[in-house]
Write a protein that holds these residues in place. Sequence first.
Motif, PDB file in Angstrom:
ATOM      1  N   VAL A 199      66.258 -14.823  81.650  1.00 43.94           N
ATOM      2  CA  VAL A 199      65.520 -14.495  82.876  1.00 43.94           C
ATOM      3  C   VAL A 199      64.132 -15.119  82.731  1.00 43.94           C
ATOM      4  CG1 VAL A 199      64.562 -12.602  84.251  1.00 43.94           C
ATOM      5  CG2 VAL A 199      66.814 -12.361  83.186  1.00 43.94           C
ATOM      6  N   ALA A 200      63.713 -15.861  83.753  1.00 46.27           N
ATOM      7  CA  ALA A 200      62.469 -16.643  83.643  1.00 46.27           C
ATOM      8  C   ALA A 200      61.241 -15.773  83.385  1.00 46.27           C
ATOM      9  CB  ALA A 200      62.287 -17.478  84.900  1.00 46.27           C
ATOM     10  N   SER A 201      60.985 -14.819  84.231  1.00 50.12           N
ATOM     11  CA  SER A 201      59.806 -13.957  84.055  1.00 50.12           C
ATOM     12  C   SER A 201      60.229 -12.500  84.140  1.00 50.12           C
ATOM     13  CB  SER A 201      58.764 -14.253  85.141  1.00 50.12           C
ATOM     14  OG  SER A 201      58.296 -15.554  84.992  1.00 50.12           O
ATOM     15  N   THR A 240      67.780  -3.482  81.787  1.00 51.56           N
ATOM     16  CA  THR A 240      68.721  -3.059  82.832  1.00 51.56           C
ATOM     17  C   THR A 240      69.923  -4.003  82.779  1.00 51.56           C
ATOM     18  OG1 THR A 240      67.691  -4.517  84.451  1.00 51.56           O
ATOM     19  CG2 THR A 240      66.841  -2.254  84.320  1.00 51.56           C
ATOM     20  N   SER A 241      70.885  -3.778  83.663  1.00 52.40           N
ATOM     21  CA  SER A 241      72.076  -4.634  83.630  1.00 52.40           C
ATOM     22  C   SER A 241      71.750  -6.080  84.003  1.00 52.40           C
ATOM     23  CB  SER A 241      73.139  -4.075  84.570  1.00 52.40           C
ATOM     24  OG  SER A 241      72.607  -4.007  85.874  1.00 52.40           O
ATOM     25  N   THR A 242      70.684  -6.269  84.782  1.00 53.10           N
ATOM     26  CA  THR A 242      70.321  -7.642  85.176  1.00 53.10           C
ATOM     27  C   THR A 242      69.188  -8.215  84.331  1.00 53.10           C
ATOM     28  OG1 THR A 242      68.870  -6.678  86.837  1.00 53.10           O
ATOM     29  CG2 THR A 242      71.062  -7.379  87.576  1.00 53.10           C
ATOM     30  N   GLN A 243      68.550  -7.344  83.558  1.00 55.31           N
ATOM     31  CA  GLN A 243      67.482  -7.804  82.653  1.00 55.31           C
ATOM     32  C   GLN A 243      67.678  -7.120  81.300  1.00 55.31           C
ATOM     33  OE1 GLN A 243      63.491  -9.011  84.776  1.00 55.31           O
ATOM     34  NE2 GLN A 243      63.875  -6.874  85.187  1.00 55.31           N
ATOM     35  N   GLN A 244      68.583  -7.671  80.531  1.00 55.64           N
ATOM     36  CA  GLN A 244      68.941  -7.046  79.262  1.00 55.64           C
ATOM     37  C   GLN A 244      68.101  -7.637  78.122  1.00 55.64           C
ATOM     38  OE1 GLN A 244      73.509  -6.481  79.194  1.00 55.64           O
ATOM     39  NE2 GLN A 244      73.225  -8.479  80.106  1.00 55.64           N
ATOM     40  N   ILE A 245      67.614  -6.765  77.265  1.00 54.47           N
ATOM     41  CA  ILE A 245      66.898  -7.254  76.078  1.00 54.47           C
ATOM     42  C   ILE A 245      67.956  -7.836  75.133  1.00 54.47           C
ATOM     43  CG2 ILE A 245      65.436  -6.615  74.120  1.00 54.47           C
ATOM     44  CD1 ILE A 245      64.477  -4.225  75.891  1.00 54.47           C
ATOM     45  N   TYR A 246      67.723  -9.056  74.715  1.00 57.63           N
ATOM     46  CA  TYR A 246      68.745  -9.805  73.987  1.00 57.63           C
ATOM     47  C   TYR A 246      68.230 -10.185  72.598  1.00 57.63           C
ATOM     48  CZ  TYR A 246      71.840 -13.832  73.056  1.00 57.63           C
ATOM     49  OH  TYR A 246      72.726 -14.717  72.503  1.00 57.63           O
ATOM     50  N   LEU A 299      57.231  -9.080  80.239  1.00 60.70           N
ATOM     51  CA  LEU A 299      57.641  -9.253  78.845  1.00 60.70           C
ATOM     52  C   LEU A 299      57.491 -10.691  78.367  1.00 60.70           C
ATOM     53  CD1 LEU A 299      60.837  -7.073  78.250  1.00 60.70           C
ATOM     54  CD2 LEU A 299      58.486  -6.604  77.593  1.00 60.70           C
ATOM     55  N   ASN A 300      57.080 -10.807  77.111  1.00 63.24           N
ATOM     56  CA  ASN A 300      56.989 -12.105  76.431  1.00 63.24           C
ATOM     57  C   ASN A 300      57.743 -11.955  75.116  1.00 63.24           C
ATOM     58  OD1 ASN A 300      54.759 -13.303  78.254  1.00 63.24           O
ATOM     59  ND2 ASN A 300      54.005 -11.285  77.665  1.00 63.24           N
ATOM     60  N   PHE A 301      58.062 -13.080  74.502  1.00 59.93           N
ATOM     61  CA  PHE A 301      58.925 -13.024  73.307  1.00 59.93           C
ATOM     62  C   PHE A 301      58.401 -13.953  72.216  1.00 59.93           C
ATOM     63  CE2 PHE A 301      61.179 -12.436  77.222  1.00 59.93           C
ATOM     64  CZ  PHE A 301      61.710 -11.181  77.039  1.00 59.93           C
ATOM     65  N   ASP A 303      65.033 -12.412  73.702  1.00 53.03           N
ATOM     66  CA  ASP A 303      64.794 -12.849  75.071  1.00 53.03           C
ATOM     67  C   ASP A 303      65.241 -11.715  76.002  1.00 53.03           C
ATOM     68  OD1 ASP A 303      64.200 -14.437  77.236  1.00 53.03           O
ATOM     69  OD2 ASP A 303      65.344 -16.159  76.541  1.00 53.03           O
ATOM     70  N   VAL A 304      65.108 -11.954  77.286  1.00 49.25           N
ATOM     71  CA  VAL A 304      65.733 -11.069  78.275  1.00 49.25           C
ATOM     72  C   VAL A 304      66.734 -11.906  79.055  1.00 49.25           C
ATOM     73  CG1 VAL A 304      65.328  -9.907  80.477  1.00 49.25           C
ATOM     74  CG2 VAL A 304      63.993  -9.265  78.502  1.00 49.25           C
ATOM     75  N   VAL A 305      67.946 -11.418  79.162  1.00 47.79           N
ATOM     76  CA  VAL A 305      69.005 -12.196  79.816  1.00 47.79           C
ATOM     77  C   VAL A 305      69.588 -11.390  80.980  1.00 47.79           C
ATOM     78  CG1 VAL A 305      69.616 -13.476  77.728  1.00 47.79           C
ATOM     79  CG2 VAL A 305      70.801 -11.325  78.242  1.00 47.79           C
ATOM     80  N   ASP A 306      70.227 -12.117  81.895  1.00 48.39           N
ATOM     81  CA  ASP A 306      70.871 -11.438  83.025  1.00 48.39           C
ATOM     82  C   ASP A 306      72.289 -10.997  82.629  1.00 48.39           C
ATOM     83  OD1 ASP A 306      72.458 -13.703  83.150  1.00 48.39           O
ATOM     84  OD2 ASP A 306      71.403 -14.574  84.854  1.00 48.39           O
ATOM     85  N   ALA A 307      73.060 -10.569  83.617  1.00 48.24           N
ATOM     86  CA  ALA A 307      74.399 -10.062  83.313  1.00 48.24           C
ATOM     87  C   ALA A 307      75.316 -11.142  82.748  1.00 48.24           C
ATOM     88  CB  ALA A 307      75.010  -9.470  84.572  1.00 48.24           C
ATOM     89  N   SER A 308      74.979 -12.422  83.016  1.00 46.09           N
ATOM     90  CA  SER A 308      75.779 -13.540  82.481  1.00 46.09           C
ATOM     91  C   SER A 308      75.179 -14.088  81.191  1.00 46.09           C
ATOM     92  CB  SER A 308      75.857 -14.663  83.512  1.00 46.09           C
ATOM     93  OG  SER A 308      76.315 -14.175  84.743  1.00 46.09           O
ATOM     94  N   TYR A 309      74.246 -13.365  80.633  1.00 44.99           N
ATOM     95  CA  TYR A 309      73.570 -13.735  79.386  1.00 44.99           C
ATOM     96  C   TYR A 309      72.720 -15.002  79.520  1.00 44.99           C
ATOM     97  CZ  TYR A 309      76.847 -10.273  77.716  1.00 44.99           C
ATOM     98  OH  TYR A 309      77.575  -9.132  77.567  1.00 44.99           O
ATOM     99  N   GLU A 310      72.303 -15.295  80.734  1.00 44.23           N
ATOM    100  CA  GLU A 310      71.387 -16.420  80.950  1.00 44.23           C
ATOM    101  C   GLU A 310      69.963 -15.888  80.909  1.00 44.23           C
ATOM    102  OE1 GLU A 310      71.930 -19.691  81.189  1.00 44.23           O
ATOM    103  OE2 GLU A 310      74.026 -19.239  80.718  1.00 44.23           O
TER     104      GLU A 310
END
Lengths: 437, 234
Positions: free
Chosen positions: B63-65, B88-94, A156-158, B54-61
């Motif tokens: 995710v690099a790739s 997913t729970s570790t790669q959430q679309i934000y 994915l890219n944004f 973006d895509v964020v982890d469960a802590s809303y940080e």
Amino acid sequence: MKKTKTAIFTLLLFTVFASSIYAIEQRGIGILPANPREDNERTQSIFIYESAPGSVVEDGVMVINNTKETKTILIYATDTTPSSDGAFACKQLVEEVVNEGTWYKLEKSEVTLEPNTNEIVPFKVTIPEGVSVGEHNACIVAQEKKELANNPGVNLNFRSAIRAAVTILGDVIKKLEIDDFHYSKNENDKNQLILTLANSGNVSLDSKIKIDVNNFVTSKLFYTNSSDFTIINNNKQTLNFDIENNPWGGVYRANVTTTFEGLNGIETLTKDIVFAIIPSAYALALYIVVLIIIITAILLTLGSKKKFVAAVKDSNEYIVKEGDTFNSIAKDHNVDWKFLAKVNNKKPPFDVEVGEKILIPLIKPKNKEEEKKEIQAPVQPVAPAVVPPTTASIGNSSEIVQPNMQRIGNIPPANMPNPEIPTTLGQNQDSPSNPGI
Amino acid sequence: MKRNKTIIAVSALLITFVTGATSMYFMYKEKYGIVRSATTAITQIINPGILSTDVVDASYEPVASPTFAMTDTTVKFSCQTTTGTLGTSTQQIYVENPDAADGGWTLTIAATSGATAYWNSAVDYDFNDPDTLGCEDGATDSDSLGGQLSINPSVGTLVKATCRTCGITGITKGSSSAFNEGTLDSITLLSAAAASDDIGNWVFTGVGLSQTIPPEQPAANDYSINLTITVTAV
């Protein structure tokens, strides 16, 4: 004291407000219109120009880096592309720009920004000669410049984009219709109301949508939603509204009302549908059980009624003589007194009068003990039956007379009790309390 | 009365220190939304809020790739379908809208390389060929590859992220759709109404992915495709 309370309340309010501001942390990279107009609040979010063919507009886009790292950000104009459901979308960086995207010439194609800094990139909008009246859309887009990942699967890219709308002044057409409104259940068994609005005009329309769902039977409000979507010109947009689930199911009426600013003021569109929500498996099982109970009850009632009708139809008349009680008549004729009362429409205290005609049903409901006896009784050879006269006179004073039958003698039937023996009241708790004459 | 004022002043200082919101109470918004403190003792520049995704982890940080795998499969002589989940729970679309898009926004997904993209490996297959539901290469598209990717946002779960008062009212999920070269090159994940919260952040998970793979597609463990999620102020 009151002032103190007010002040403390205000402070608390401030605290909550301040906390809510802190809840949203600024992040990411993106863009904003650099020169929003005071006369149009919308220009704080998107680019809006009203212009004539052949004119040139100068503006700028603010590119912002709200990340913690230095970023190189690509900034470019693209054409629009129809997205599923008719939502507004922008073409990709690699795709050739051939339509309205060509009108925008940015002074820079990329900027490098330190963390939490921004830069304004000026651009010119050149509106070609001969362009049609109405709204023309394009996109200004910002995305980080980086190598594409190549991991197995979907990478994915944004990017962030802003709609840029140029309206060519002239004969504006505003035409919005409700193209479709229906109920559906998606793959996850979620209930949805799906609304499709068709904008066949030449400018985008901000439509206010109000959906109310009421129970069809009780009219109780089940779901409501108010929203306002921009429907792009020459486009159909579908909106899926998730409605609450009702495990008990039911029939509902949904009403959608859409208002928009037409050429002659506010125009309203409305549509109603009726739909049924299928109950959950558990509710369905419960409904089936209840249905079975109801059907059984109906059948029993109907059976009882049928038996009652048959009993009334197929009965003999007994004329009450002196000394009879209702209970004694029932016992003498081996009939359940409740059934006898029902057939003769007798109510407490079940009085009978001498000379009164009492219907004695020939069909007698079996009580449970009799049924039991029948089941348990050993099978014996059937002896030739001695058939008592069915239409015999009973003594001199008691008579069972079938309609159109003549009295044929004075021999009482074997199964008839002696009418001289009075019935003792109180022997049976179920007997009528005072069934005497 | 003087005592009350002292209490209020002390309370104000306490709250100020606790929340760290010293300058927040006296802020004003300048042109471009740049916010500065009115006090001379403490100054702060906060960049304008921007609509971003973006895509964020469960802590809303972030995710690099972020990468989402499809289910493994084996070579078959018939057309087959693999599935996956976007978010997913570790790669959430934000999605974040800090008062930057008051008129609404859309969240869409498309192939980064445009309509001519494909699942890349030694032997590629397509993501947007509708011919026989993606099982064969159709004559209508420009390549010689079969295969079609469907995305179903309607089964996804949208919830608010860290915002305190925002909700999901006014944000609708897109319908299940399949990429179709030149006809449908972008799929809508979310559409936000103007009436949706102007200040809010949300996470979206459980978006269904389904890819038809043509018959006899060779075995490989590196099939990949780049998709771009775009958030657009409308």
